[in-house]
Scaffold this motif. Structure first.
Motif, PDB file in Angstrom:
ATOM      1  N   ARG A 154       0.829  -1.201   0.000  1.00  0.00           N
ATOM      2  CA  ARG A 154       0.000   0.000   0.000  1.00  0.00           C
ATOM      3  C   ARG A 154       0.870   1.260   0.000  1.00  0.00           C
ATOM      4  O   ARG A 154       0.617   2.213  -0.734  1.00  0.00           O
ATOM      5  N   PHE A 155       1.937   1.263   0.803  1.00  0.00           N
ATOM      6  CA  PHE A 155       2.848   2.397   0.874  1.00  0.00           C
ATOM      7  C   PHE A 155       3.544   2.624  -0.468  1.00  0.00           C
ATOM      8  O   PHE A 155       3.617   3.756  -0.969  1.00  0.00           O
ATOM      9  N   ILE A 156       4.030   1.541  -1.079  1.00  0.00           N
ATOM     10  CA  ILE A 156       4.702   1.653  -2.374  1.00  0.00           C
ATOM     11  C   ILE A 156       3.730   2.150  -3.438  1.00  0.00           C
ATOM     12  O   ILE A 156       4.070   3.005  -4.261  1.00  0.00           O
ATOM     13  N   LEU A 157       2.522   1.655  -3.424  1.00  0.00           N
ATOM     14  CA  LEU A 157       1.522   2.074  -4.404  1.00  0.00           C
ATOM     15  C   LEU A 157       1.176   3.548  -4.252  1.00  0.00           C
ATOM     16  O   LEU A 157       1.107   4.290  -5.240  1.00  0.00           O
ATOM     17  N   THR A 158       0.974   4.006  -3.014  1.00  0.00           N
ATOM     18  CA  THR A 158       0.640   5.423  -2.827  1.00  0.00           C
ATOM     19  C   THR A 158       1.810   6.312  -3.213  1.00  0.00           C
ATOM     20  O   THR A 158       1.620   7.358  -3.842  1.00  0.00           O
ATOM     21  N   ARG A 159       3.036   5.907  -2.843  1.00  0.00           N
ATOM     22  CA  ARG A 159       4.210   6.713  -3.211  1.00  0.00           C
ATOM     23  C   ARG A 159       4.419   6.745  -4.713  1.00  0.00           C
ATOM     24  O   ARG A 159       4.706   7.795  -5.283  1.00  0.00           O
ATOM     25  N   SER A 160       4.280   5.594  -5.352  1.00  0.00           N
ATOM     26  CA  SER A 160       4.489   5.570  -6.804  1.00  0.00           C
ATOM     27  C   SER A 160       3.409   6.373  -7.522  1.00  0.00           C
ATOM     28  O   SER A 160       3.704   7.071  -8.495  1.00  0.00           O
TER      29      SER A 160
ATOM     30  N   LEU B 122       1.900   8.950  -6.283  1.00  0.00           N
ATOM     31  CA  LEU B 122       2.235  10.347  -6.003  1.00  0.00           C
ATOM     32  C   LEU B 122       3.347  10.826  -6.938  1.00  0.00           C
ATOM     33  O   LEU B 122       3.246  11.903  -7.535  1.00  0.00           O
ATOM     34  N   TYR B 123       4.395  10.016  -7.091  1.00  0.00           N
ATOM     35  CA  TYR B 123       5.495  10.406  -7.975  1.00  0.00           C
ATOM     36  C   TYR B 123       5.050  10.422  -9.427  1.00  0.00           C
ATOM     37  O   TYR B 123       5.483  11.282 -10.208  1.00  0.00           O
ATOM     38  N   LEU B 124       4.182   9.505  -9.831  1.00  0.00           N
ATOM     39  CA  LEU B 124       3.663   9.503 -11.190  1.00  0.00           C
ATOM     40  C   LEU B 124       2.846  10.768 -11.447  1.00  0.00           C
ATOM     41  O   LEU B 124       2.966  11.393 -12.504  1.00  0.00           O
ATOM     42  N   HIS B 125       2.035  11.164 -10.468  1.00  0.00           N
ATOM     43  CA  HIS B 125       1.257  12.401 -10.601  1.00  0.00           C
ATOM     44  C   HIS B 125       2.187  13.606 -10.727  1.00  0.00           C
ATOM     45  O   HIS B 125       1.958  14.489 -11.552  1.00  0.00           O
ATOM     46  N   ARG B 126       3.231  13.657  -9.901  1.00  0.00           N
ATOM     47  CA  ARG B 126       4.186  14.768  -9.980  1.00  0.00           C
ATOM     48  C   ARG B 126       4.907  14.782 -11.324  1.00  0.00           C
ATOM     49  O   ARG B 126       5.130  15.848 -11.901  1.00  0.00           O
ATOM     50  N   PHE B 127       5.277  13.616 -11.827  1.00  0.00           N
ATOM     51  CA  PHE B 127       5.958  13.537 -13.112  1.00  0.00           C
ATOM     52  C   PHE B 127       5.041  14.016 -14.229  1.00  0.00           C
ATOM     53  O   PHE B 127       5.463  14.794 -15.098  1.00  0.00           O
ATOM     54  N   ASN B 128       3.775  13.565 -14.228  1.00  0.00           N
ATOM     55  CA  ASN B 128       2.818  14.014 -15.245  1.00  0.00           C
ATOM     56  C   ASN B 128       2.610  15.518 -15.168  1.00  0.00           C
ATOM     57  O   ASN B 128       2.509  16.201 -16.195  1.00  0.00           O
ATOM     58  N   LYS B 129       2.530  16.059 -13.967  1.00  0.00           N
ATOM     59  CA  LYS B 129       2.352  17.497 -13.796  1.00  0.00           C
ATOM     60  C   LYS B 129       3.562  18.255 -14.330  1.00  0.00           C
ATOM     61  O   LYS B 129       3.411  19.269 -15.018  1.00  0.00           O
ATOM     62  N   ALA B 130       4.771  17.767 -14.055  1.00  0.00           N
ATOM     63  CA  ALA B 130       5.986  18.426 -14.542  1.00  0.00           C
ATOM     64  C   ALA B 130       6.057  18.386 -16.059  1.00  0.00           C
ATOM     65  O   ALA B 130       6.433  19.376 -16.703  1.00  0.00           O
ATOM     66  N   VAL B 131       5.688  17.249 -16.657  1.00  0.00           N
ATOM     67  CA  VAL B 131       5.718  17.135 -18.119  1.00  0.00           C
ATOM     68  C   VAL B 131       4.697  18.082 -18.746  1.00  0.00           C
ATOM     69  O   VAL B 131       4.989  18.772 -19.728  1.00  0.00           O
ATOM     70  N   SER B 132       3.500  18.144 -18.185  1.00  0.00           N
ATOM     71  CA  SER B 132       2.480  19.031 -18.759  1.00  0.00           C
ATOM     72  C   SER B 132       2.868  20.499 -18.579  1.00  0.00           C
ATOM     73  O   SER B 132       2.629  21.323 -19.469  1.00  0.00           O
ATOM     74  N   GLU B 133       3.468  20.847 -17.438  1.00  0.00           N
ATOM     75  CA  GLU B 133       3.922  22.229 -17.252  1.00  0.00           C
ATOM     76  C   GLU B 133       5.040  22.579 -18.228  1.00  0.00           C
ATOM     77  O   GLU B 133       5.074  23.684 -18.777  1.00  0.00           O
ATOM     78  N   THR B 134       5.945  21.661 -18.467  1.00  0.00           N
ATOM     79  CA  THR B 134       7.022  21.894 -19.435  1.00  0.00           C
ATOM     80  C   THR B 134       6.458  22.045 -20.836  1.00  0.00           C
ATOM     81  O   THR B 134       6.877  22.929 -21.595  1.00  0.00           O
ATOM     82  N   ALA B 135       5.511  21.196 -21.198  1.00  0.00           N
ATOM     83  CA  ALA B 135       4.893  21.285 -22.522  1.00  0.00           C
ATOM     84  C   ALA B 135       4.148  22.605 -22.678  1.00  0.00           C
ATOM     85  O   ALA B 135       4.175  23.217 -23.749  1.00  0.00           O
ATOM     86  N   THR B 136       3.504  23.065 -21.632  1.00  0.00           N
ATOM     87  CA  THR B 136       2.794  24.342 -21.697  1.00  0.00           C
ATOM     88  C   THR B 136       3.776  25.495 -21.777  1.00  0.00           C
ATOM     89  O   THR B 136       3.582  26.440 -22.557  1.00  0.00           O
ATOM     90  N   ARG B 137       4.835  25.453 -20.987  1.00  0.00           N
ATOM     91  CA  ARG B 137       5.815  26.540 -20.959  1.00  0.00           C
ATOM     92  C   ARG B 137       6.489  26.720 -22.314  1.00  0.00           C
ATOM     93  O   ARG B 137       6.659  27.841 -22.794  1.00  0.00           O
ATOM     94  N   TYR B 138       6.862  25.628 -22.947  1.00  0.00           N
ATOM     95  CA  TYR B 138       7.570  25.722 -24.218  1.00  0.00           C
ATOM     96  C   TYR B 138       6.651  25.582 -25.430  1.00  0.00           C
ATOM     97  O   TYR B 138       7.135  25.475 -26.557  1.00  0.00           O
ATOM     98  N   LYS B 139       5.341  25.554 -25.212  1.00  0.00           N
ATOM     99  CA  LYS B 139       4.326  25.500 -26.264  1.00  0.00           C
ATOM    100  C   LYS B 139       4.567  24.335 -27.222  1.00  0.00           C
ATOM    101  O   LYS B 139       4.530  24.485 -28.436  1.00  0.00           O
ATOM    102  N   LEU B 140       4.834  23.172 -26.658  1.00  0.00           N
ATOM    103  CA  LEU B 140       5.147  21.999 -27.471  1.00  0.00           C
ATOM    104  C   LEU B 140       3.934  21.509 -28.256  1.00  0.00           C
ATOM    105  O   LEU B 140       4.077  21.020 -29.374  1.00  0.00           O
TER     106      LEU B 140
END
Length: 177
Positions: free
Chosen positions: A39-45, A47-65
């Motif tokens: 359960r701990f590994i699933l929640t952490r993973s 969480l990190y997957l959500h953060r990674f998706n958010k970072a990718v979408s912010e980068t795509a928005t910033r650079y107008k990809l």
């Protein structure tokens, strides 16, 4: 005496039950710990997957990809030959890496199962294939580039010759002879 032997039997019979119940309790504790860890590994993973998706979408928005990709797609729709050439180039450049990754994953599976000799052979084969495919791609691109350059220079030289002479004079000369 018969009384003591029956007492021993009772203790012997009750002792395995205690051990069994202790083993069951220990297994239940391990099971709960494993569930908690999962359960701990699933929640952490997640969480990190959500953060990674958010970072990718912010980068795509910033650079107008997305806008850049749509503009490239629109221009490739206007020129299908160029789109085909881009698709062939992408496939040609990714194929060696995909083959290399396939052989590397196969090597990892073989290494974990104990086939060390096969591992070396697969790495060598994958490396040879990667290098040969890359050399082949670069040679084809160089030959095509030289062909286009030669064609361009030939056509430009022919155009210079045609514009240097008057076409009407050439027609008259050919009629006379």
């Amino acid at each position: 005496m018969p009384l003591t032997s029956s007492d021993d039997r009772i203790e012997e019979q009750s002792f395995p039950d205690d051990v069994t119940s202790q083993k069951v309790k220990e297994m239940d504790r391990r099971h709960r710990r494993n569930e908690d860890l999962a359960r701990f590994i699933l929640t952490r993973s997640s969480l990190y997957l959500h953060r990674f998706n958010k970072a990718v979408s912010e980068t795509a928005t910033r650079y107008k990809l997305q806008e850049i990709a749509q503009a490239i797609f629109a221009s490739l729709q206007q020129y299908p030959i160029l789109a085909l050439a881009v698709a062939i180039a992408i496939f040609t450049f990714t194929l060696p890496f995909l083959v290399f990754i396939f052989f590397t994953m196969t090597t990892a599976v073989m290494a974990f199962t104990g086939f060390v000799l096969i591992e070396g052979a697969l790495i060598m084969a994958a490396s040879v294939m990667l290098v040969s495919l890359l050399i082949g791609v670069f040679l084809v691109m160089a030959i095509l580039g030289l062909m286009f350059l030669t064609g361009y220079l030939g056509i430009s030289r022919a155009y210079e010759c045609v514009t240097r002479f008057k076409v009407d004079d050439l027609r008259e000369y050919l009629r006379d002879h």
